[in-house]
Design a protein around this motif. Sequence first.
Motif, short mmCIF file in Angstrom:
data_model
loop_
_atom_site.label_atom_id
_atom_site.label_comp_id
_atom_site.label_asym_id
_atom_site.label_seq_id
_atom_site.Cartn_x
_atom_site.Cartn_y
_atom_site.Cartn_z
N LEU A 118 0.63 -1.23 0.07
CA LEU A 118 0.14 0.24 -0.02
C LEU A 118 0.76 1.19 0.00
N ARG A 135 -1.83 3.84 4.20
CA ARG A 135 -1.67 3.17 5.48
C ARG A 135 -2.03 4.09 6.62
N CYS A 155 -5.26 3.97 7.22
CA CYS A 155 -5.87 2.70 8.09
C CYS A 155 -5.48 2.95 9.26
N ALA A 191 0.50 -3.38 6.69
CA ALA A 191 -0.86 -3.39 6.00
C ALA A 191 -0.54 -3.75 4.59
N HIS A 192 -1.18 -4.57 4.00
CA HIS A 192 -1.11 -4.95 2.25
C HIS A 192 -2.29 -5.44 1.96
N ILE A 193 -2.36 -5.99 0.52
CA ILE A 193 -3.60 -6.61 -0.07
C ILE A 193 -2.90 -7.99 -0.40
N VAL A 221 -9.14 2.07 -2.44
CA VAL A 221 -9.25 1.61 -1.20
C VAL A 221 -10.47 2.41 -0.43
N TRP A 267 -12.10 -5.24 7.87
CA TRP A 267 -11.32 -4.96 6.50
C TRP A 267 -11.90 -3.70 5.77
N VAL A 316 -11.24 -3.03 -1.45
CA VAL A 316 -10.50 -2.66 -2.51
C VAL A 316 -11.30 -2.77 -3.81
N HIS A 338 -8.99 -6.99 -0.55
CA HIS A 338 -9.02 -6.13 0.82
C HIS A 338 -7.98 -6.08 1.40
N VAL A 339 -8.07 -5.08 2.37
CA VAL A 339 -7.05 -4.60 3.41
C VAL A 339 -7.52 -5.13 4.87
#
Length: 179
Positions: A10, A15, A18, A40-42, A74, A89, A92, A124-125
């Motif tokens: 991301l 981030r 988030c 955090a990532h996908i 996102v 979550w 995305v 999703h994240v």
Amino acid sequence: MVRAFFAVELTDDIRNQCDAVQDMLRHTDAKLNWVNPALAHITLKFLGDISDDLLHRVEGVMSEFSFDPAEMTVSGVQLHPRKRPRIVWADVSDNGWGETTVAGMDKLLAPLGIPSETRIFTPHVTLGRIKRYDPSLRAALEKVAGHAFGEMRVDTITLKKSTLTPQGPVYEDIMEITI
């Protein structure tokens, strides 16, 4: 054995969003384990625990992998699954890029004995994992349900090693696949 997965990183702006959403949801009576926004990532494809030999074969096969770039948005926060939620979550939107990309990865990895995904890919994240649900979480979620995290361009997929520790996962980049 190495616990490995393919992911999309991301942007820092996403981030940061988030982190902001997590702060808005922390004041509920639910108990959650929050994902560190810096991590955090996908996730595109989780490989699980694989041998070092298989990991090297995955690297070899995936060094030939090509994919189209993508634009992702996102936006939105939800509980998953809706009944008996276990995860909070961020949604995305990728116009089907992830599903197509994972199908291409599955095709290359299947001959190595890595099973194809059986579920439809849902980008999703993960923001947090619910340890004890409380209805106050759903009420708080209504305030951030439409939150806009941002947009990003995807031109790199990263193969990551995940080491689980009592303080949370530690990720190490193994390889990057770029367009």
